[in-house]
Design an enzyme around this catalytic site. Structure first.
Site, PDB file in Angstrom:
ATOM      1  N   SER A 155    -125.171  -1.101 -82.403  1.00  0.00           N
ATOM      2  CA  SER A 155    -123.854  -1.664 -82.728  1.00  0.00           C
ATOM      3  C   SER A 155    -122.862  -0.505 -82.760  1.00  0.00           C
ATOM      4  O   SER A 155    -123.282   0.659 -82.870  1.00  0.00           O
ATOM      5  CB  SER A 155    -123.932  -2.323 -84.117  1.00  0.00           C
ATOM      6  OG  SER A 155    -122.633  -2.606 -84.611  1.00  0.00           O
ATOM      7  N   TYR A 168    -127.155  -2.979 -93.016  1.00  0.00           N
ATOM      8  CA  TYR A 168    -126.941  -3.180 -91.575  1.00  0.00           C
ATOM      9  C   TYR A 168    -126.640  -1.847 -90.885  1.00  0.00           C
ATOM     10  O   TYR A 168    -127.246  -1.501 -89.863  1.00  0.00           O
ATOM     11  CB  TYR A 168    -125.780  -4.165 -91.371  1.00  0.00           C
ATOM     12  CG  TYR A 168    -125.558  -4.580 -89.925  1.00  0.00           C
ATOM     13  CD1 TYR A 168    -126.327  -5.583 -89.335  1.00  0.00           C
ATOM     14  CD2 TYR A 168    -124.574  -3.977 -89.152  1.00  0.00           C
ATOM     15  CE1 TYR A 168    -126.127  -5.966 -88.010  1.00  0.00           C
ATOM     16  CE2 TYR A 168    -124.369  -4.350 -87.826  1.00  0.00           C
ATOM     17  CZ  TYR A 168    -125.144  -5.355 -87.264  1.00  0.00           C
ATOM     18  OH  TYR A 168    -124.933  -5.724 -85.946  1.00  0.00           O
TER      19      TYR A 168
HETATM   20  N1  LIG Z   1    -122.286 -10.360 -82.984  1.00  0.00           N
HETATM   21  C1  LIG Z   1    -121.790  -9.137 -83.178  1.00  0.00           C
HETATM   22  O1  LIG Z   1    -120.627  -8.961 -83.559  1.00  0.00           O
HETATM   23  C2  LIG Z   1    -122.668  -7.933 -82.918  1.00  0.00           C
HETATM   24  C3  LIG Z   1    -122.060  -6.680 -82.803  1.00  0.00           C
HETATM   25  C4  LIG Z   1    -122.848  -5.561 -82.577  1.00  0.00           C
HETATM   26  C5  LIG Z   1    -124.219  -5.692 -82.479  1.00  0.00           C
HETATM   27  N2  LIG Z   1    -124.793  -6.927 -82.601  1.00  0.00           N
HETATM   28  C6  LIG Z   1    -126.255  -7.008 -82.499  1.00  0.00           C
HETATM   29  O2  LIG Z   1    -126.575  -7.795 -81.373  1.00  0.00           O
HETATM   30  C7  LIG Z   1    -127.888  -8.372 -81.538  1.00  0.00           C
HETATM   31  C8  LIG Z   1    -127.834  -9.846 -81.193  1.00  0.00           C
HETATM   32  O3  LIG Z   1    -126.967 -10.472 -82.102  1.00  0.00           O
HETATM   33  P1  LIG Z   1    -126.047 -11.723 -81.734  1.00  0.00           P
HETATM   34  O4  LIG Z   1    -124.702 -11.408 -82.237  1.00  0.00           O
HETATM   35  O5  LIG Z   1    -126.250 -12.114 -80.327  1.00  0.00           O
HETATM   36  O6  LIG Z   1    -126.668 -12.802 -82.747  1.00  0.00           O
HETATM   37  P2  LIG Z   1    -127.250 -14.293 -82.573  1.00  0.00           P
HETATM   38  O7  LIG Z   1    -127.582 -14.720 -83.955  1.00  0.00           O
HETATM   39  O8  LIG Z   1    -126.308 -15.126 -81.778  1.00  0.00           O
HETATM   40  O9  LIG Z   1    -128.571 -14.054 -81.723  1.00  0.00           O
HETATM   41  C9  LIG Z   1    -129.684 -13.379 -82.283  1.00  0.00           C
HETATM   42  C10 LIG Z   1    -130.939 -14.141 -81.960  1.00  0.00           C
HETATM   43  O10 LIG Z   1    -132.045 -13.397 -82.509  1.00  0.00           O
HETATM   44  C11 LIG Z   1    -132.970 -14.329 -83.048  1.00  0.00           C
HETATM   45  N3  LIG Z   1    -133.775 -13.685 -84.092  1.00  0.00           N
HETATM   46  C12 LIG Z   1    -133.380 -13.387 -85.359  1.00  0.00           C
HETATM   47  N4  LIG Z   1    -134.398 -12.854 -86.046  1.00  0.00           N
HETATM   48  C13 LIG Z   1    -135.451 -12.815 -85.188  1.00  0.00           C
HETATM   49  C14 LIG Z   1    -136.792 -12.382 -85.316  1.00  0.00           C
HETATM   50  N5  LIG Z   1    -137.264 -11.898 -86.485  1.00  0.00           N
HETATM   51  N6  LIG Z   1    -137.614 -12.462 -84.251  1.00  0.00           N
HETATM   52  C15 LIG Z   1    -137.159 -12.963 -83.051  1.00  0.00           C
HETATM   53  N7  LIG Z   1    -135.902 -13.420 -82.892  1.00  0.00           N
HETATM   54  C16 LIG Z   1    -135.047 -13.343 -83.950  1.00  0.00           C
HETATM   55  C17 LIG Z   1    -132.106 -15.447 -83.620  1.00  0.00           C
HETATM   56  O11 LIG Z   1    -132.849 -16.659 -83.745  1.00  0.00           O
HETATM   57  C18 LIG Z   1    -130.993 -15.533 -82.590  1.00  0.00           C
HETATM   58  O12 LIG Z   1    -131.263 -16.518 -81.607  1.00  0.00           O
HETATM   59  C19 LIG Z   1    -128.274  -8.068 -82.987  1.00  0.00           C
HETATM   60  O13 LIG Z   1    -129.152  -6.947 -83.004  1.00  0.00           O
HETATM   61  C20 LIG Z   1    -126.954  -7.708 -83.643  1.00  0.00           C
HETATM   62  O14 LIG Z   1    -127.104  -6.862 -84.752  1.00  0.00           O
HETATM   63  C21 LIG Z   1    -124.046  -8.055 -82.806  1.00  0.00           C
END
Ligand SMILES: NC(=O)c1ccc[n+]([C@@H]2O[C@H](COP(=O)([O-])OP(=O)(O)OC[C@H]3O[C@@H](n4cnc5c(N)ncnc54)[C@H](O)[C@@H]3O)[C@@H](O)[C@H]2O)c1
Length: 290
Positions: A155, A168
């Site tokens: 991130s 986080y």
């Molecule tokens: N959304 C943001 O603003 C943002 C910004 C920077 C980084 N991220 C990172 O991006 C990645 C994806 O996040 P996103 O925003 O697409 O979220 P999201 O919630 O839309 O997608 C994440 C997916 O991971 C799955 N998941 C959660 N725990 C799990 C586990 N223990 N085993 C297998 N699957 C699991 C969830 O069911 C979900 O479908 C994460 O690592 C998050 O920290 C997100």
């Protein structure tokens, strides 16, 4: 403006025919967009998810578009389950060209109101989930012949910090360090590692993360954060081309969109102290913090 231009990338080239990709957390948000794009570019995608309906849903989307995919219901915090996943993928396809350790959850709240259970949960998913992927797949990727690429979703908060997100931020800084160390170790054996550092992305992370908002103002935080993500977050389809670009160019750290992250990252490198004040201001605006 096209999505790849916003992401600061060249348009993806369709050159993943015959490649095999594994994407964790591929049922939603960044993982789903990446899985769909890799499949459109010709890769077979193993869609890994804790939520089986999401996994089969994304596989159905890929198949409707004529792509190849396979669903796996796996909790990345379970090392044995990830090892079984790796064995199953290699039994079916014999290799993995792209491993995207992406599954993650969010968390925000005052540290004094954050139970140890939340710290552990975030570390288990966001850090140990990546470690389990590395542990199960890297030995096989090193032995399969040819090159491979590992993308670990960190991130912007893996490059600088914000208050009220210590668990986080801890995990995301760890994922950046882990990726740098691995790349230094593995790149001369043709396995390349990139830490993907997105800014705010409009995904379901806020509703998906049980530990998202703690403390007296939890409901207000949850609503504020969802509204802000909808208004200011980029679409996950902006992030997926950056993953493809990273596979082509093999950077150690890939920010996306670059214009959102790079200025803060540079500022943090110049003066971490200055970023503290900015971080406090930002958390008030974005998360409705104190
Ligand atoms: N959304 C943001 O603003 C943002 C910004 C920077 C980084 N991220 C990172 O991006 C990645 C994806 O996040 P996103 O925003 O697409 O979220 P999201 O919630 O839309 O997608 C994440 C997916 O991971 C799955 N998941 C959660 N725990 C799990 C586990 N223990 N085993 C297998 N699957 C699991 C969830 O069911 C979900 O479908 C994460 O690592 C998050 O920290 C997100």
């Amino acid at each position: 403006m096209r999505l790849h231009q916003l992401a600061g990338t060249t348009p993806p080239k369709a050159d993943f025919q015959g490649k095999v990709a594994v994407v964790t957390g591929a049922g939603s948000g960044i993982g789903r967009s990446t899985a769909l794009l890799l499949a459109r570019l010709g890769a077979k995608v193993h869609v890994v998810e804790i939520d089986s309906e999401r996994a089969t849903g994304v596989v159905a989307e890929i198949e409707r578009e004529g792509g190849k995919a396979q669903p796996h219901t796996v909790d990345v915090t379970d090392a044995d389950a990830v090892a079984t996943l790796a064995a199953a993928v290699y039994a079916t396809d014999g290799r993995v060209d792209i491993l995207h350790n992406n599954a993650g959850i969010g968390g925000v709240g005052p540290v004094e109101e954050t139970p140890l259970e939340d710290w552990r949960k975030i570390v288990e998913v966001n850090l140990m989930g990546v470690v389990h992927g590395i542990h199960a797949f890297v030995p096989r990727m090193l032995n399969q012949g040819g090159s491979g690429h590992i993308i670990n979703t960190a991130s912007g908060l893996g490059l600088f910090a914000a208050p009220e997100m210590a668990p986080y931020v801890t995990t995301k800084h760890a994922v950046v360090g882990l990726s740098e160390s691995l790349n230094a170790e593995l790149s001369n054996r043709d396995v390349y590692v990139t830490a993907l550092c997105p800014s705010g992305v409009n995904t379901r992370i806020f509703e998906n993360s049980a530990v998202l908002a703690r403390g007296a103002a939890a409901d207000r935080r949850r609503q504020t954060v969802a509204r802000r993500a909808e208004r200011f977050g980029v679409h996950p389809d902006v992030v997926a081309p950056a993953v493809v670009d990273a596979i082509h160019r093999r950077p150690l750290i890939r920010t996306v969109p670059r214009l959102h992250i790079a200025p803060l990252w540079v500022l943090h490198r110049i003066s971490p102290g200055l970023m503290q004040g900015l971080g406090r201001g930002a958390i008030r605006i974005v998360y409705g913090g104190r």
